[in-house]
Design an enzyme around this catalytic site. Structure first.
Site, PDB file in Angstrom:
ATOM      1  N   CYS A   1      -1.448   0.893   7.391  1.00 25.37           N
ATOM      2  CA  CYS A   1      -2.895   0.652   7.536  1.00 25.37           C
ATOM      3  C   CYS A   1      -3.378  -0.587   6.784  1.00 25.37           C
ATOM      4  CB  CYS A   1      -3.697   1.866   7.061  1.00 25.37           C
ATOM      5  SG  CYS A   1      -3.506   3.327   8.100  1.00 25.37           S
ATOM      6  N   ARG A   2      -3.301  -0.575   5.476  1.00 25.07           N
ATOM      7  CA  ARG A   2      -3.922  -1.642   4.684  1.00 25.07           C
ATOM      8  C   ARG A   2      -3.031  -2.863   4.478  1.00 25.07           C
ATOM      9  NH1 ARG A   2      -5.263   2.221  -0.205  1.00 25.07           N
ATOM     10  NH2 ARG A   2      -3.299   3.064   0.633  1.00 25.07           N
ATOM     11  N   SER A   3      -1.802  -2.653   3.983  1.00 23.78           N
ATOM     12  CA  SER A   3      -0.991  -3.840   3.644  1.00 23.78           C
ATOM     13  C   SER A   3      -0.584  -4.681   4.863  1.00 23.78           C
ATOM     14  CB  SER A   3       0.224  -3.471   2.776  1.00 23.78           C
ATOM     15  OG  SER A   3       1.053  -2.531   3.400  1.00 23.78           O
TER      16      SER A   3
ATOM     17  N   CYS B   1       0.863  -1.189   0.000  1.00 22.70           N
ATOM     18  CA  CYS B   1       0.000   0.000   0.000  1.00 22.70           C
ATOM     19  C   CYS B   1       0.897   1.237   0.000  1.00 22.70           C
ATOM     20  CB  CYS B   1      -0.975  -0.013   1.174  1.00 22.70           C
ATOM     21  SG  CYS B   1      -0.208   0.074   2.806  1.00 22.70           S
TER      22      CYS B   1
ATOM     23  N   ASN C   1       2.328   1.391   4.344  1.00 21.21           N
ATOM     24  CA  ASN C   1       2.614   0.101   5.011  1.00 21.21           C
ATOM     25  C   ASN C   1       2.296   0.155   6.506  1.00 21.21           C
ATOM     26  OD1 ASN C   1       5.492  -2.147   5.451  1.00 21.21           O
ATOM     27  ND2 ASN C   1       3.368  -2.668   5.126  1.00 21.21           N
TER      28      ASN C   1
ATOM     29  N   ASP D   1      -8.294   3.867   1.195  1.00 23.72           N
ATOM     30  CA  ASP D   1      -7.345   4.263   2.226  1.00 23.72           C
ATOM     31  C   ASP D   1      -8.118   4.735   3.470  1.00 23.72           C
ATOM     32  OD1 ASP D   1      -5.422   5.427   3.779  1.00 23.72           O
ATOM     33  OD2 ASP D   1      -4.520   6.598   2.156  1.00 23.72           O
TER      34      ASP D   1
HETATM   35  P1  4NP Z   1      -1.760   2.844   4.107  1.00 20.43           P
HETATM   36  O1  4NP Z   1      -2.423   4.174   4.688  1.00 20.43           O
HETATM   37  O2  4NP Z   1      -1.226   3.200   2.749  1.00 20.43           O
HETATM   38  O3  4NP Z   1      -2.896   1.903   4.054  1.00 20.43           O
HETATM   39  O4  4NP Z   1      -0.675   2.430   5.080  1.00 20.43           O
HETATM   40  C1  4NP Z   1      -1.752   5.400   4.777  1.00 20.43           C
HETATM   41  C2  4NP Z   1      -0.853   5.616   5.778  1.00 20.43           C
HETATM   42  C3  4NP Z   1      -0.223   6.837   5.882  1.00 20.43           C
HETATM   43  C4  4NP Z   1      -0.501   7.816   4.972  1.00 20.43           C
HETATM   44  C5  4NP Z   1      -1.411   7.611   3.975  1.00 20.43           C
HETATM   45  C6  4NP Z   1      -2.033   6.390   3.864  1.00 20.43           C
HETATM   46  N1  4NP Z   1       0.141   9.079   5.097  1.00 20.43           N
HETATM   47  O5  4NP Z   1      -0.181   9.982   4.299  1.00 20.43           O
HETATM   48  O6  4NP Z   1       0.993   9.257   5.973  1.00 20.43           O
END
Ligand code: 4NP
Length: 159
Positions: free
Chosen positions: A13-15, A8, A11, A124
């Site tokens: 939240c989702r992955s 993602c 790294n 997201d």
């Molecule tokens: P992820 O979510 O891609 O599912 O880990 C996010 C985590 C952090 C951010 C964006 C999305 N950020 O902008 O810091």
């Protein structure tokens, strides 16, 4: 061997959820596969998954608290057989790093495993509420179950 990488943006939240869920499926079905995850961005390198992802995964009896965020690197095209990305933005970013057609062929949107050809994103959840994290879990679970079925079929064919 099936080496699976979940990708993602951050790294956190989702992955990590996709890694935890896929690992559970692999263990339950005794599949010959390894699972890891990475983010296309560097913002959160070294961090544990977002507390909300940890809490949601725990609710489903999956412990992702020990995972540490890392950034996707070109070498991952050699280290993994299947690279599942969470959304179309990750897809573009990972494909841009591919060195050849073989690398490119390893990259797929995770949700195309569950909804073929629909090119759906795992939304997201970072800026939203708790429901977003449950939605991520349900979508990821659906896709990982189907990937598990597919790998199980391949395994049984080989036996
Ligand atoms: P992820 O979510 O891609 O599912 O880990 C996010 C985590 C952090 C951010 C964006 C999305 N950020 O902008 O810091």
């Amino acid at each position: 061997m099936n080496r699976i990488l979940m990708v993602c943006l951050g790294n956190i939240c989702r992955s990590p959820v996709a890694e935890g869920v896929m690992r559970q499926v692999v263990n339950e079905k005794k599949l010959n596969a390894t699972v890891d995850s990475a983010g296309t961005a560097a913002y959160h390198i070294g961090e544990a998954p977002d507390k909300r992802s940890q809490a949601n995964a725990r609710k489903h009896n999956i412990d992702i608290s020990k995972l540490k965020a890392r950034q996707f690197r070109v070498n991952d095209f050699d280290a993994f057989d299947r690279i599942y990305v969470m959304d179309r933005s990750n897809y573009k970013n990972v494909k841009a790093l591919a060195r050849n057609e073989e690398d490119k062929a390893k990259v797929n949107l995770l949700l195309n495993a569950a909804f073929p050809g629909k090119d759906l994103d795992v939304p997201d959840p970072y800026y939203g509420g708790e429901q977003g994290f449950e939605d991520v879990f349900q979508l990821v679970y659906k896709a990982c179950s189907i990937i598990g079925e597919e790998l199980g079929t391949i395994k049984n064919q080989k036996e």
